[in-house]
Scaffold this motif. Structure first.
Motif, PDB file in Angstrom:
ATOM      1  N   ARG A   1      -4.474   3.834  -0.276  1.00 35.06           N
ATOM      2  CA  ARG A   1      -5.618   3.268   0.457  1.00 35.06           C
ATOM      3  C   ARG A   1      -5.688   1.752   0.335  1.00 35.06           C
ATOM      4  O   ARG A   1      -6.232   1.076   1.197  1.00 35.06           O
ATOM      5  CB  ARG A   1      -6.918   3.887  -0.026  1.00 35.06           C
ATOM      6  CG  ARG A   1      -7.057   5.317   0.430  1.00 35.06           C
ATOM      7  CD  ARG A   1      -8.435   5.836   0.164  1.00 35.06           C
ATOM      8  NE  ARG A   1      -8.585   7.179   0.723  1.00 35.06           N
ATOM      9  CZ  ARG A   1      -9.594   7.962   0.479  1.00 35.06           C
ATOM     10  NH1 ARG A   1     -10.560   7.565  -0.322  1.00 35.06           N
ATOM     11  NH2 ARG A   1      -9.640   9.155   1.024  1.00 35.06           N
ATOM     12  N   ALA A   2      -5.194   1.215  -0.762  1.00 36.95           N
ATOM     13  CA  ALA A   2      -5.167  -0.230  -0.994  1.00 36.95           C
ATOM     14  C   ALA A   2      -3.897  -0.546  -1.791  1.00 36.95           C
ATOM     15  O   ALA A   2      -3.190   0.354  -2.234  1.00 36.95           O
ATOM     16  CB  ALA A   2      -6.410  -0.673  -1.764  1.00 36.95           C
TER      17      ALA A   2
ATOM     18  N   SER B   1     -13.445   6.463  -7.066  1.00 38.36           N
ATOM     19  CA  SER B   1     -13.841   5.093  -6.721  1.00 38.36           C
ATOM     20  C   SER B   1     -14.979   4.680  -7.630  1.00 38.36           C
ATOM     21  O   SER B   1     -16.122   4.546  -7.197  1.00 38.36           O
ATOM     22  CB  SER B   1     -14.266   5.024  -5.250  1.00 38.36           C
ATOM     23  OG  SER B   1     -13.217   5.372  -4.420  1.00 38.36           O
TER      24      SER B   1
ATOM     25  N   GLU C   1     -15.617  -1.596  -8.744  1.00 36.51           N
ATOM     26  CA  GLU C   1     -15.742  -2.466  -7.586  1.00 36.51           C
ATOM     27  C   GLU C   1     -14.613  -3.475  -7.519  1.00 36.51           C
ATOM     28  O   GLU C   1     -14.456  -4.157  -6.513  1.00 36.51           O
ATOM     29  CB  GLU C   1     -17.084  -3.193  -7.626  1.00 36.51           C
ATOM     30  CG  GLU C   1     -18.260  -2.249  -7.477  1.00 36.51           C
ATOM     31  CD  GLU C   1     -19.589  -2.967  -7.550  1.00 36.51           C
ATOM     32  OE1 GLU C   1     -19.611  -4.215  -7.488  1.00 36.51           O
ATOM     33  OE2 GLU C   1     -20.611  -2.276  -7.663  1.00 36.51           O
ATOM     34  N   ASP C   2     -13.840  -3.589  -8.579  1.00 35.36           N
ATOM     35  CA  ASP C   2     -12.751  -4.562  -8.632  1.00 35.36           C
ATOM     36  C   ASP C   2     -11.440  -3.831  -8.876  1.00 35.36           C
ATOM     37  O   ASP C   2     -11.410  -2.622  -9.102  1.00 35.36           O
ATOM     38  CB  ASP C   2     -13.032  -5.571  -9.750  1.00 35.36           C
ATOM     39  CG  ASP C   2     -12.316  -6.895  -9.541  1.00 35.36           C
ATOM     40  OD1 ASP C   2     -11.555  -7.021  -8.566  1.00 35.36           O
ATOM     41  OD2 ASP C   2     -12.514  -7.805 -10.353  1.00 35.36           O
ATOM     42  N   PHE C   3     -10.336  -4.544  -8.882  1.00 37.53           N
ATOM     43  CA  PHE C   3      -9.012  -3.941  -9.030  1.00 37.53           C
ATOM     44  C   PHE C   3      -8.855  -3.216 -10.364  1.00 37.53           C
ATOM     45  O   PHE C   3      -9.500  -3.553 -11.347  1.00 37.53           O
ATOM     46  CB  PHE C   3      -7.917  -4.997  -8.869  1.00 37.53           C
ATOM     47  CG  PHE C   3      -7.841  -5.996  -9.993  1.00 37.53           C
ATOM     48  CD1 PHE C   3      -6.950  -5.816 -11.037  1.00 37.53           C
ATOM     49  CD2 PHE C   3      -8.656  -7.116 -10.000  1.00 37.53           C
ATOM     50  CE1 PHE C   3      -6.872  -6.725 -12.077  1.00 37.53           C
ATOM     51  CE2 PHE C   3      -8.592  -8.041 -11.025  1.00 37.53           C
ATOM     52  CZ  PHE C   3      -7.692  -7.842 -12.069  1.00 37.53           C
TER      53      PHE C   3
ATOM     54  N   CYS D   1       0.829  -1.224   0.000  1.00 34.74           N
ATOM     55  CA  CYS D   1       0.000   0.000   0.000  1.00 34.74           C
ATOM     56  C   CYS D   1       0.856   1.263   0.000  1.00 34.74           C
ATOM     57  O   CYS D   1       0.521   2.264   0.648  1.00 34.74           O
ATOM     58  CB  CYS D   1      -0.970   0.008   1.182  1.00 34.74           C
ATOM     59  SG  CYS D   1      -2.149  -1.346   1.148  1.00 34.74           S
TER      60      CYS D   1
ATOM     61  N   ASP E   1      -5.691   0.852  -7.810  1.00 37.09           N
ATOM     62  CA  ASP E   1      -5.445  -0.075  -6.710  1.00 37.09           C
ATOM     63  C   ASP E   1      -6.342  -1.314  -6.742  1.00 37.09           C
ATOM     64  O   ASP E   1      -7.192  -1.461  -7.618  1.00 37.09           O
ATOM     65  CB  ASP E   1      -5.529   0.652  -5.361  1.00 37.09           C
ATOM     66  CG  ASP E   1      -6.925   1.125  -4.987  1.00 37.09           C
ATOM     67  OD1 ASP E   1      -7.927   0.473  -5.344  1.00 37.09           O
ATOM     68  OD2 ASP E   1      -7.009   2.160  -4.298  1.00 37.09           O
ATOM     69  N   ASP E   2      -6.142  -2.172  -5.758  1.00 41.75           N
ATOM     70  CA  ASP E   2      -6.868  -3.447  -5.666  1.00 41.75           C
ATOM     71  C   ASP E   2      -8.347  -3.295  -5.348  1.00 41.75           C
ATOM     72  O   ASP E   2      -9.125  -4.204  -5.579  1.00 41.75           O
ATOM     73  CB  ASP E   2      -6.233  -4.332  -4.589  1.00 41.75           C
ATOM     74  CG  ASP E   2      -5.086  -5.162  -5.116  1.00 41.75           C
ATOM     75  OD1 ASP E   2      -4.763  -5.056  -6.313  1.00 41.75           O
ATOM     76  OD2 ASP E   2      -4.504  -5.932  -4.320  1.00 41.75           O
ATOM     77  N   ASP E   3      -8.729  -2.167  -4.788  1.00 38.11           N
ATOM     78  CA  ASP E   3     -10.136  -1.955  -4.437  1.00 38.11           C
ATOM     79  C   ASP E   3     -10.908  -1.189  -5.506  1.00 38.11           C
ATOM     80  O   ASP E   3     -12.040  -0.759  -5.268  1.00 38.11           O
ATOM     81  CB  ASP E   3     -10.235  -1.195  -3.103  1.00 38.11           C
ATOM     82  CG  ASP E   3      -9.774  -2.038  -1.925  1.00 38.11           C
ATOM     83  OD1 ASP E   3      -9.654  -3.268  -2.077  1.00 38.11           O
ATOM     84  OD2 ASP E   3      -9.524  -1.452  -0.857  1.00 38.11           O
TER      85      ASP E   3
END
Length: 172
Positions: free
Chosen positions: A114-115, A152, A155-157, A95, A132-134
């Motif tokens: 954050r991820a 954001s 919902e996936d990486f 991270c 990122d992964d999130d």
């Protein structure tokens, strides 16, 4: 018709990502050990040598990119034909995103994500985006410690990032 020789390159561990330097015969690799390896290659002789191993992360380094040098803010990231990349940016499962000076082999900047970082897109000499992964995307300016903007939308990486031809649209 003659076939060009292939260059075989060995790394110290499993490699997640590679990036050619835009103007020199250098290749950066990111490894599962959290390291970035710099290799010099000679395509005519089909040889390579490990120049330096950097350790910017404590967990797997998933992606690495060359940043343009100061003074060439936009075009070098999009079309790095000038070959003036003097820094590497990397993102990791720890991270963190980090910037290393290619010449000195030292980390010069880092920030918390954050991820886990999964993809990178240079946006000039002092700016870059991290996916990122999130499913988050963060825009960073190295003159600031925290992200300058966050999105954001997924919902996936985020597996990859691309800048639109208008240089204002970011696709993930």
């Amino acid at each position: 018709m003659a076939v060009e020789p292939l260059i075989s390159l060995s790394t110290g561990a499993h490699t997640f990502d590679v990036q050619f330097h835009p103007g020199e015969p250098l290749l950066a690799t990111s490894t599962i050990l959290g390291e970035v390896e710099l290799h010099r290659f000679d395509s005519e002789a089909a040889t390579s040598e490990l120049l330096r191993t950097l350790s910017p992360h404590t967990e797997s380094c998933r992606t690495v990119r060359f940043l343009s040098c100061a003074g060439s803010e936009t075009q070098a990231a999009v079309a790095p034909s000038e070959g003036r990349a003097t820094q590497l940016v990397s993102a990791s499962a720890d991270c963190r995103a980090a910037i290393m000076d290619v010449e000195r082999g030292k980390r010069v900047w880092r920030t918390k994500l954050r991820a886990a970082g999964n993809s990178l897109l240079p946006l000039g000499s002092q700016r870059f985006a991290v996916g990122d992964d999130d499913g988050g995307i963060a825009l960073h300016d190295t003159r600031q410690k925290k992200a300058t903007a966050r999105y954001s939308e997924q919902e996936d990486f985020v597996s990859d990032l691309l800048l639109g031809t208008d240089e204002r649209s970011l696709c993930s």
